[in-house]
Design an enzyme around this catalytic site. Structure first.
Site, short mmCIF file in Angstrom:
data_model
loop_
_atom_site.label_atom_id
_atom_site.label_comp_id
_atom_site.label_asym_id
_atom_site.label_seq_id
_atom_site.Cartn_x
_atom_site.Cartn_y
_atom_site.Cartn_z
N CYS A 214 5.42 6.67 -11.01
CA CYS A 214 5.69 6.80 -12.43
C CYS A 214 4.52 6.27 -13.24
CB CYS A 214 6.92 5.99 -12.80
SG CYS A 214 8.34 6.36 -11.80
N TRP B 19 8.57 9.65 -11.44
CA TRP B 19 8.58 10.12 -10.06
C TRP B 19 9.90 9.59 -9.51
CZ3 TRP B 19 5.94 12.85 -6.39
CH2 TRP B 19 6.15 12.51 -5.05
N ARG C 232 -1.15 10.99 -10.97
CA ARG C 232 -0.35 10.11 -10.12
C ARG C 232 0.86 10.83 -9.53
NH1 ARG C 232 -1.00 4.60 -11.70
NH2 ARG C 232 1.17 4.18 -11.24
N LYS D 256 -5.80 14.27 12.04
CA LYS D 256 -6.55 13.70 10.92
C LYS D 256 -8.04 14.02 11.07
CE LYS D 256 -4.07 13.14 8.66
NZ LYS D 256 -2.66 13.15 8.84
N LYS E 296 -1.94 21.02 -0.02
CA LYS E 296 -1.13 19.81 0.14
C LYS E 296 0.30 20.16 0.56
CE LYS E 296 -0.09 15.50 0.05
NZ LYS E 296 -0.47 14.77 1.28
N HIS F 154 -4.28 17.27 34.78
CA HIS F 154 -3.71 18.58 35.08
C HIS F 154 -4.51 19.72 34.46
CE1 HIS F 154 -0.38 16.75 37.12
NE2 HIS F 154 -0.24 15.92 36.09
N GLU G 137 -8.70 17.70 10.31
CA GLU G 137 -8.54 18.05 8.90
C GLU G 137 -9.71 17.62 8.04
OE1 GLU G 137 -4.48 16.18 8.40
OE2 GLU G 137 -4.21 17.97 7.20
N GLU H 289 -1.50 12.77 16.10
CA GLU H 289 -1.70 12.55 14.66
C GLU H 289 -3.17 12.16 14.39
OE1 GLU H 289 -0.43 13.22 11.99
OE2 GLU H 289 -1.22 11.81 10.52
N ASN I 54 8.72 1.36 -14.68
CA ASN I 54 8.23 1.67 -13.33
C ASN I 54 8.75 0.60 -12.39
OD1 ASN I 54 6.73 3.67 -14.44
ND2 ASN I 54 4.73 2.76 -14.01
N GLY I 55 9.10 0.97 -11.17
CA GLY I 55 9.56 -0.04 -10.20
C GLY I 55 11.01 0.22 -9.82
O1 M6R Z 1 5.17 18.07 3.03
P1 M6R Z 1 5.37 18.06 4.53
O2 M6R Z 1 5.46 16.69 5.09
O3 M6R Z 1 6.52 18.92 4.95
O4 M6R Z 1 4.05 18.73 5.10
C1 M6R Z 1 3.93 18.99 6.46
C2 M6R Z 1 2.51 19.31 6.84
O5 M6R Z 1 2.06 20.43 6.14
C3 M6R Z 1 1.58 18.13 6.57
O6 M6R Z 1 1.98 16.99 7.26
C4 M6R Z 1 0.13 18.49 7.00
O7 M6R Z 1 0.07 18.62 8.38
C5 M6R Z 1 -0.84 17.43 6.48
N1 M6R Z 1 -2.00 18.09 5.99
C6 M6R Z 1 -1.24 16.46 7.52
O8 M6R Z 1 -2.24 15.61 7.11
#
Ligand code: M6R
Length: 604
Positions: free
Chosen positions: A2, A70, A27, A481, A599, A500, A484, A477, A96-97
């Site tokens: 927020c 938010w 934000r 990262k 995103k 394997h 990406e 994960e 906020n909070g």
């Molecule tokens: O909004 P969501 O958590 O459903 O999104 C899922 C994926 O698209 C998201 O985690 C994507 O893999 C990110 N770019 C990972 O960093």
């Protein structure tokens, strides 16, 4: 998160408030509103542009308060948007909070005949302030805040005293902007910069009484404090990033606060219990499930895989984890004692949503772990838990992933307790979870080694991540990262799987990132690292502080603190996020907005 903005001066307030809110848009928010004395409250859901359309030229007052919300308590509706009003309808609040004891405060107000229109904790606070208001607004705010538990950054204004705004802070920032033609106040200095560079930051427990040509800072005991303005030297963008070079780095460094916010009000430490309000109604069903199917995409899918390890190991609940893009098209053989849990930051991911809907068609119980309050998936699930991680701006998920693991740890204890986990065992986990924010903040206070190591590894074209059990999905994960934000080809495997086939890839130009904390598969991981070493692959290990053996087998080591095994993947994730970030920066890439990615993936 927020955003708050307020102005008291000589110019028409409405356009200044709207501009202030626009500066806070970065934000993230879902609704917004303003209060101008003499003209009341105007609110809208969605972009600030929707609010702007409602502001007519007859709103002429020269002071007011404004907010971007938010959602945390209640969906993003006009009723829940701020400002909220007291019972008289003349005193307004933006906040906020989170007011943690809002339920008990609300009950005591209801007894006095106070009524409520929204689902928010904020309305409880303004109704409390209103009930204590006898002519001096600061006194009423001060006395109300003495009864409040939780976090707040607030502005309060009375319709009949348009020349005064009262601000207060506890855990949620408030900063005054001292202008030539009036004074400003915001939750974020970036919103003040177009008006003034002279600012005063409130500390926790401090209030400000702001007028157009003066201000007074006081504490909650009524004592006046002497605080002089300081000059902000940053430009707008760097203020929004709070001094961090990128949003991704800022969001990684927010991990401690994110965990605090995810667990706030949810741990009953003395009883070894977890309270997840959104799951209350389905708790008996959860405890008697035959199977839980977790559905997610990308990082959320990997969070689900860690969740499976937690739930199977500690709650004895059989779990499957499915990709949203697959589950939606599979023949679904679930029985009625299966629940489907969607994990999603945005709550809008098309594949996860379609999977959820296909589960609903079979009449299965549907659950969610969702960050964005009021999002489609949050609305369509039968029950769920909000992350409260705040908005994530960088495309690569970092703080939301951390928060998802924290929710899984809480969910595990919640279900495990129903299925017989002892109070002592639960208490041990929850005590450590409660202490985790400070462990993480301490860890993040010195990460220069990771930056150095990242420089060394930024020249490779490939990387392989390995881990076992809880850390196999963390390897996935970590590799996601890296892919990406650095565009380095990366793969991830459970350590025992390498032999394997994939081990054939390894040579001196193919480094391996081995996640090897001291846990019950540590010895097995060491054997896997030895196998890698024999193929001359450079090895970077993520290992437990004090592990003296690891340096014999790994070329480089990033040490992490040891915590309870169920929480260890949360800690192990952070250096992997930082590694990817620093490699991306070293390669001169746009780490916040990587190529080809969005995103929120709202299309199939
Ligand atoms: O909004 P969501 O958590 O459903 O999104 C899922 C994926 O698209 C998201 O985690 C994507 O893999 C990110 N770019 C990972 O960093």
């Amino acid at each position: 998160m927020c955003g708050i903005f307020g102005y008291v001066g000589k110019k028409p307030a409405a356009p200044i408030l709207i501009e202030g809110l626009k500066t806070l848009e970065y934000r993230g928010y879902d609704s917004a509103g303003i209060f101008v004395p003499g003209f009341g409250v105007v609110k809208s859901v969605g972009p600030i542009a929707n609010l702007e359309k409602k502001i007519t030229s007859d709103i002429k007052g020269d002071s007011g308060i404004a907010h971007t919300r938010w959602a945390t308590h209640g969906p993003p509706t006009e009723l829940n948007a701020h400002p909220h009003l007291d019972m008289s309808g003349s005193v307004a609040l933006v906040h906020n909070g989170i007011i943690e004891n809002f339920r008990e405060l609300k009950e005591s107000l209801v007894v006095q005949g106070v009524t409520f229109k929204s689902d928010t904790d904020t309305e409880v606070l303004i109704k409390l302030i209103g009930s204590l208001y006898a002519g001096n607004l600061y006194e009423a705010v001060k006395n109300a805040l003495k009864r409040v538990r939780g976090t707040y950054g607030i502005l309060v204004q009375d319709e009949h005293r348009p020349d005064v705004i009262v601000a207060a802070r506890m855990g949620s920032p408030i900063v005054l902007g001292v202008g030539a033609d009036g004074n400003f106040v915001s939750s974020d200095p970036s919103a003040l910069l177009t008006h003034t560079k002279k600012v005063i930051y409130l500390n926790d427990g401090e209030c400000a009484v702001i007028k157009k040509d003066s201000y007074e800072i006081l504490n909650l005991a009524g004592k006046k404090l002497q605080k002089n303005p300081e000059t902000v030297e940053w430009d707008l963008e760097s203020v929004q990033k709070q001094g961090y070079e990128h949003f991704m780095l800022k969001e990684i460094f927010e991990a401690g606060e994110v965990i605090e916010s995810t667990i706030r009000g949810r741990l009953i430490l003395e009883k070894g219990k977890v309270r997840l309000g959104g799951m209350d109604a389905v708790l008996p069903k959860l405890a008697s499930l035959n199977r839980l199917v977790i559905v997610g995409c990308g990082s959320a899918y990997y969070a689900g895989q860690v969740g499976r390890c937690m739930l199977e190991e500690y709650a004895g609940l059989p779990v499957e984890v499915e990709l949203g893009s697959e589950y939606r098209y599979k023949r679904n053989l679930s029985d009625k004692k299966t629940a489907v849990l969607a994990v999603t930051q945005s709550g809008e991911t098309a594949d996860t949503l379609a999977s959820l809907r296909s589960a609903k068609k079979l009449d299965l119980l549907t659950l969610g772990i969702v960050n964005v309050v009021g999002s489609t998936i949050a609305r369509e699930t039968d029950a769920g838990v909000y992350n409260h991680a705040g908005p994530e701006v960088a495309v690569a998920s970092t703080k939301a992933f951390i928060s998802q693991l924290v929710v899984f740890a809480m969910l595990t204890v919640l279900i495990a307790r129903e299925k017989g986990m002892s109070q002592a065992e639960a208490k041990k986990i929850l005590d450590e979870l409660n202490a985790l924010p400070s462990v993480i903040k301490k860890y993040l206070s010195d990460t220069k080694d990771i930056k150095k190591i990242a420089k060394k590894y930024s020249g490779y074209k490939n990387a392989m991540y390995i881990g076992r059990k809880f850390h196999a999905p963390i390897a996935s994960e970590g590799s996601l990262k890296l892919k990406e934000v650095t565009y380095i080809h990366a793969e991830a495997f459970a350590g025992g799987e390498l032999k394997h086939g994939s081990i054939a890839l390894l040579d001196k130009d193919f480094p391996v990132i081995a996640i090897a904390p001291k846990d019950d598969v540590y010895e097995k991981m060491i054997s896997n690292i030895e196998e890698v070493k024999a193929r001359s692959a450079p090895i970077l290990a993520i290992a437990t502080e004090g592990d003296s053996h690891i340096t014999d087998v790994a070329d480089d080591v990033i040490f992490i603190p040891k915590v309870h095994p169920i929480l260890q993947p949360i800690v192990s994730t952070i250096p992997l996020q930082l590694l990817a970030y620093y490699v991306g920066v070293e390669k001169g890439l746009n780490v916040d907005r990587p190529r080809n990615l969005a995103k929120s993936v709202t299309v199939e």
